[in-house]
Design a protein around this motif. Structure first.
Motif, mmCIF file in Angstrom:
data_model
loop_
_atom_site.group_PDB
_atom_site.id
_atom_site.type_symbol
_atom_site.label_atom_id
_atom_site.label_comp_id
_atom_site.label_asym_id
_atom_site.label_seq_id
_atom_site.Cartn_x
_atom_site.Cartn_y
_atom_site.Cartn_z
ATOM 1 N N ILE A 5 0.828 -1.202 0.000
ATOM 2 C CA ILE A 5 0.000 0.000 0.000
ATOM 3 C C ILE A 5 0.868 1.260 0.000
ATOM 4 O O ILE A 5 0.581 2.228 -0.713
ATOM 5 C CB ILE A 5 -0.970 0.003 1.205
ATOM 6 C CG1 ILE A 5 -1.974 -1.141 1.050
ATOM 7 C CG2 ILE A 5 -1.697 1.342 1.325
ATOM 8 C CD1 ILE A 5 -2.723 -1.164 -0.266
ATOM 9 N N HIS A 6 1.937 1.242 0.757
ATOM 10 C CA HIS A 6 2.845 2.400 0.785
ATOM 11 C C HIS A 6 3.335 2.733 -0.625
ATOM 12 O O HIS A 6 3.239 3.877 -1.077
ATOM 13 C CB HIS A 6 4.029 2.123 1.714
ATOM 14 C CG HIS A 6 5.104 3.142 1.605
ATOM 15 N ND1 HIS A 6 5.011 4.394 2.163
ATOM 16 C CD2 HIS A 6 6.304 3.107 0.957
ATOM 17 C CE1 HIS A 6 6.101 5.084 1.876
ATOM 18 N NE2 HIS A 6 6.902 4.330 1.153
ATOM 19 N N TYR A 7 3.878 1.754 -1.307
ATOM 20 C CA TYR A 7 4.417 1.999 -2.645
ATOM 21 C C TYR A 7 3.325 2.257 -3.672
ATOM 22 O O TYR A 7 3.503 3.061 -4.591
ATOM 23 C CB TYR A 7 5.332 0.853 -3.097
ATOM 24 C CG TYR A 7 6.678 0.932 -2.447
ATOM 25 C CD1 TYR A 7 7.585 1.924 -2.793
ATOM 26 C CD2 TYR A 7 7.046 0.028 -1.462
ATOM 27 C CE1 TYR A 7 8.822 2.022 -2.187
ATOM 28 C CE2 TYR A 7 8.285 0.106 -0.844
ATOM 29 C CZ TYR A 7 9.165 1.112 -1.213
ATOM 30 O OH TYR A 7 10.392 1.199 -0.602
ATOM 31 N N LEU A 8 2.192 1.599 -3.529
ATOM 32 C CA LEU A 8 1.075 1.815 -4.447
ATOM 33 C C LEU A 8 0.615 3.274 -4.371
ATOM 34 O O LEU A 8 0.449 3.934 -5.403
ATOM 35 C CB LEU A 8 -0.072 0.864 -4.090
ATOM 36 C CG LEU A 8 -1.133 0.615 -5.134
ATOM 37 C CD1 LEU A 8 -0.542 -0.076 -6.358
ATOM 38 C CD2 LEU A 8 -2.234 -0.255 -4.551
ATOM 39 N N GLU A 9 0.431 3.775 -3.159
ATOM 40 C CA GLU A 9 -0.002 5.160 -2.987
ATOM 41 C C GLU A 9 1.072 6.137 -3.457
ATOM 42 O O GLU A 9 0.761 7.156 -4.073
ATOM 43 C CB GLU A 9 -0.341 5.429 -1.519
ATOM 44 C CG GLU A 9 -1.608 4.749 -1.065
ATOM 45 C CD GLU A 9 -1.932 4.968 0.389
ATOM 46 O OE1 GLU A 9 -3.123 4.865 0.732
ATOM 47 O OE2 GLU A 9 -1.010 5.235 1.201
ATOM 48 N N ARG A 10 2.299 5.809 -3.202
ATOM 49 C CA ARG A 10 3.409 6.696 -3.573
ATOM 50 C C ARG A 10 3.615 6.759 -5.085
ATOM 51 O O ARG A 10 3.721 7.834 -5.666
ATOM 52 C CB ARG A 10 4.669 6.206 -2.890
ATOM 53 C CG ARG A 10 5.825 7.123 -3.035
ATOM 54 C CD ARG A 10 6.936 6.701 -2.114
ATOM 55 N NE ARG A 10 8.194 7.193 -2.626
ATOM 56 C CZ ARG A 10 9.341 6.656 -2.374
ATOM 57 N NH1 ARG A 10 9.428 5.595 -1.605
ATOM 58 N NH2 ARG A 10 10.445 7.154 -2.874
ATOM 59 N N ILE A 11 3.652 5.607 -5.731
ATOM 60 C CA ILE A 11 3.925 5.568 -7.170
ATOM 61 C C ILE A 11 2.757 6.120 -7.988
ATOM 62 O O ILE A 11 2.954 6.820 -8.970
ATOM 63 C CB ILE A 11 4.299 4.138 -7.614
ATOM 64 C CG1 ILE A 11 5.706 3.823 -7.094
ATOM 65 C CG2 ILE A 11 4.229 3.981 -9.125
ATOM 66 C CD1 ILE A 11 6.168 2.401 -7.319
ATOM 67 N N PHE A 12 1.524 5.816 -7.567
ATOM 68 C CA PHE A 12 0.355 6.263 -8.320
ATOM 69 C C PHE A 12 -0.238 7.573 -7.796
ATOM 70 O O PHE A 12 -1.211 8.070 -8.345
ATOM 71 C CB PHE A 12 -0.709 5.167 -8.333
ATOM 72 C CG PHE A 12 -0.317 3.995 -9.187
ATOM 73 C CD1 PHE A 12 -0.426 4.050 -10.563
ATOM 74 C CD2 PHE A 12 0.176 2.836 -8.607
ATOM 75 C CE1 PHE A 12 -0.053 2.972 -11.350
ATOM 76 C CE2 PHE A 12 0.539 1.746 -9.382
ATOM 77 C CZ PHE A 12 0.431 1.817 -10.761
ATOM 78 N N THR A 13 0.344 8.127 -6.746
ATOM 79 C CA THR A 13 -0.110 9.380 -6.139
ATOM 80 C C THR A 13 -1.609 9.320 -5.829
ATOM 81 O O THR A 13 -2.400 10.154 -6.301
ATOM 82 C CB THR A 13 0.207 10.593 -7.049
ATOM 83 O OG1 THR A 13 1.497 10.441 -7.617
ATOM 84 C CG2 THR A 13 0.166 11.880 -6.257
ATOM 85 N N ILE A 14 -1.997 8.312 -5.052
ATOM 86 C CA ILE A 14 -3.386 8.123 -4.648
ATOM 87 C C ILE A 14 -3.431 7.815 -3.155
ATOM 88 O O ILE A 14 -2.402 7.557 -2.545
ATOM 89 C CB ILE A 14 -4.070 6.968 -5.426
ATOM 90 C CG1 ILE A 14 -3.306 5.654 -5.224
ATOM 91 C CG2 ILE A 14 -4.197 7.310 -6.900
ATOM 92 C CD1 ILE A 14 -3.995 4.442 -5.807
ATOM 93 N N ARG A 15 -4.617 7.838 -2.582
ATOM 94 C CA ARG A 15 -4.852 7.424 -1.199
ATOM 95 C C ARG A 15 -5.868 6.293 -1.239
ATOM 96 O O ARG A 15 -6.892 6.399 -1.911
ATOM 97 C CB ARG A 15 -5.410 8.560 -0.353
ATOM 98 C CG ARG A 15 -4.517 9.765 -0.255
ATOM 99 C CD ARG A 15 -3.195 9.553 0.404
ATOM 100 N NE ARG A 15 -3.319 9.245 1.811
ATOM 101 C CZ ARG A 15 -2.378 8.664 2.522
ATOM 102 N NH1 ARG A 15 -1.240 8.331 1.955
ATOM 103 N NH2 ARG A 15 -2.533 8.416 3.793
ATOM 104 N N ILE A 16 -5.585 5.212 -0.543
ATOM 105 C CA ILE A 16 -6.475 4.052 -0.510
ATOM 106 C C ILE A 16 -6.968 3.876 0.919
ATOM 107 O O ILE A 16 -6.172 3.714 1.837
ATOM 108 C CB ILE A 16 -5.754 2.776 -0.969
ATOM 109 C CG1 ILE A 16 -5.208 2.961 -2.382
ATOM 110 C CG2 ILE A 16 -6.692 1.582 -0.909
ATOM 111 C CD1 ILE A 16 -4.300 1.858 -2.853
ATOM 112 N N ASN A 17 -8.307 3.909 1.097
ATOM 113 C CA ASN A 17 -8.828 3.702 2.444
ATOM 114 C C ASN A 17 -9.029 2.211 2.714
ATOM 115 O O ASN A 17 -8.970 1.388 1.800
ATOM 116 C CB ASN A 17 -10.107 4.521 2.687
ATOM 117 C CG ASN A 17 -11.265 4.074 1.828
ATOM 118 O OD1 ASN A 17 -11.485 2.886 1.630
ATOM 119 N ND2 ASN A 17 -12.030 5.028 1.319
ATOM 120 N N ASP A 18 -9.248 1.863 3.975
ATOM 121 C CA ASP A 18 -9.342 0.456 4.376
ATOM 122 C C ASP A 18 -10.484 -0.279 3.682
ATOM 123 O O ASP A 18 -10.357 -1.460 3.357
ATOM 124 C CB ASP A 18 -9.504 0.343 5.893
ATOM 125 C CG ASP A 18 -8.240 0.748 6.622
ATOM 126 O OD1 ASP A 18 -7.161 0.731 5.994
ATOM 127 O OD2 ASP A 18 -8.334 1.074 7.821
#
Length: 88
Positions: free
Chosen positions: A50-63
Protein backbone atom coordinates in the motif's frame (compact mmCIF):
# COMPACT_ATOMS: atom_id res chain seq x y z
CA UNK A 1 -6.14 4.41 -29.21
CA UNK A 2 -2.37 4.03 -29.05
CA UNK A 3 -2.30 6.31 -25.98
CA UNK A 4 -4.72 3.98 -24.15
CA UNK A 5 -2.45 1.02 -24.84
CA UNK A 6 0.61 2.86 -23.57
CA UNK A 7 -1.31 3.96 -20.48
CA UNK A 8 -2.47 0.40 -19.80
CA UNK A 9 1.05 -0.91 -20.30
CA UNK A 10 2.47 1.76 -17.99
CA UNK A 11 -0.20 1.03 -15.38
CA UNK A 12 0.64 -2.68 -15.35
CA UNK A 13 4.37 -2.06 -15.35
CA UNK A 14 4.11 0.22 -12.32
CA UNK A 15 1.78 -2.18 -10.50
CA UNK A 16 4.21 -5.04 -11.11
CA UNK A 17 7.03 -2.79 -9.88
CA UNK A 18 5.12 -2.26 -6.63
CA UNK A 19 4.62 -6.02 -6.28
CA UNK A 20 8.35 -6.61 -6.76
CA UNK A 21 9.04 -4.20 -3.87
CA UNK A 22 7.09 -6.56 -1.58
CA UNK A 23 9.40 -9.40 -2.57
CA UNK A 24 7.14 -11.09 -5.12
CA UNK A 25 9.22 -12.75 -7.81
CA UNK A 26 8.62 -11.92 -11.46
CA UNK A 27 7.51 -15.49 -12.15
CA UNK A 28 4.69 -15.24 -9.59
CA UNK A 29 3.20 -12.02 -10.91
CA UNK A 30 0.09 -12.50 -13.03
CA UNK A 31 -3.33 -10.88 -13.09
CA UNK A 32 -5.06 -13.90 -11.58
CA UNK A 33 -2.65 -14.21 -8.65
CA UNK A 34 -4.39 -14.06 -5.29
CA UNK A 35 -2.65 -11.97 -2.65
CA UNK A 36 -3.31 -14.53 0.07
CA UNK A 37 -3.18 -17.90 -1.70
CA UNK A 38 -0.65 -17.33 -4.48
CA UNK A 39 1.53 -14.48 -3.21
CA UNK A 40 1.25 -15.33 0.52
CA UNK A 41 0.81 -11.71 1.60
CA UNK A 42 0.99 -11.02 5.32
CA UNK A 43 0.48 -7.79 7.28
CA UNK A 44 3.98 -6.50 6.48
CA UNK A 45 3.57 -7.25 2.76
CA UNK A 46 0.28 -5.32 2.73
CA UNK A 47 1.86 -2.36 4.48
CA UNK A 48 4.73 -2.22 1.99
CA UNK A 49 2.38 -2.80 -0.97
CA UNK A 50 0.00 0.00 0.00
CA UNK A 51 2.84 2.40 0.78
CA UNK A 52 4.42 2.00 -2.64
CA UNK A 53 1.08 1.81 -4.45
CA UNK A 54 0.00 5.16 -2.99
CA UNK A 55 3.41 6.70 -3.57
CA UNK A 56 3.92 5.57 -7.17
CA UNK A 57 0.35 6.26 -8.32
CA UNK A 58 -0.11 9.38 -6.14
CA UNK A 59 -3.39 8.12 -4.65
CA UNK A 60 -4.85 7.42 -1.20
CA UNK A 61 -6.48 4.05 -0.51
CA UNK A 62 -8.83 3.70 2.44
CA UNK A 63 -9.34 0.46 4.38
CA UNK A 64 -12.74 -0.23 2.77
CA UNK A 65 -11.25 -0.08 -0.72
CA UNK A 66 -8.26 -2.15 0.35
CA UNK A 67 -10.53 -4.93 1.58
CA UNK A 68 -11.74 -5.41 -2.02
CA UNK A 69 -8.25 -6.32 -3.26
CA UNK A 70 -8.10 -10.11 -3.39
CA UNK A 71 -6.09 -10.46 -6.61
CA UNK A 72 -3.65 -8.50 -8.72
CA UNK A 73 -6.44 -7.90 -11.24
CA UNK A 74 -8.67 -6.35 -8.53
CA UNK A 75 -5.91 -3.84 -7.87
CA UNK A 76 -5.48 -3.11 -11.57
CA UNK A 77 -9.24 -2.52 -11.96
CA UNK A 78 -9.21 -0.19 -8.95
CA UNK A 79 -6.26 1.76 -10.34
CA UNK A 80 -7.91 2.17 -13.74
CA UNK A 81 -11.01 3.62 -12.12
CA UNK A 82 -9.12 5.77 -9.63
CA UNK A 83 -6.81 7.28 -12.21
CA UNK A 84 -9.63 7.96 -14.69
CA UNK A 85 -11.71 9.58 -11.94
CA UNK A 86 -8.85 11.75 -10.70
CA UNK A 87 -8.11 13.06 -14.21
CA UNK A 88 -11.70 13.96 -15.02
Amino acid sequence: MKTETVTEKSLRRNLYRVLRKTGVTKDNICLTASFYEDLNFDHIDWTIFIHYLERIFTIRINDEELSRFSSVNDTLLYLRGELVYSRS
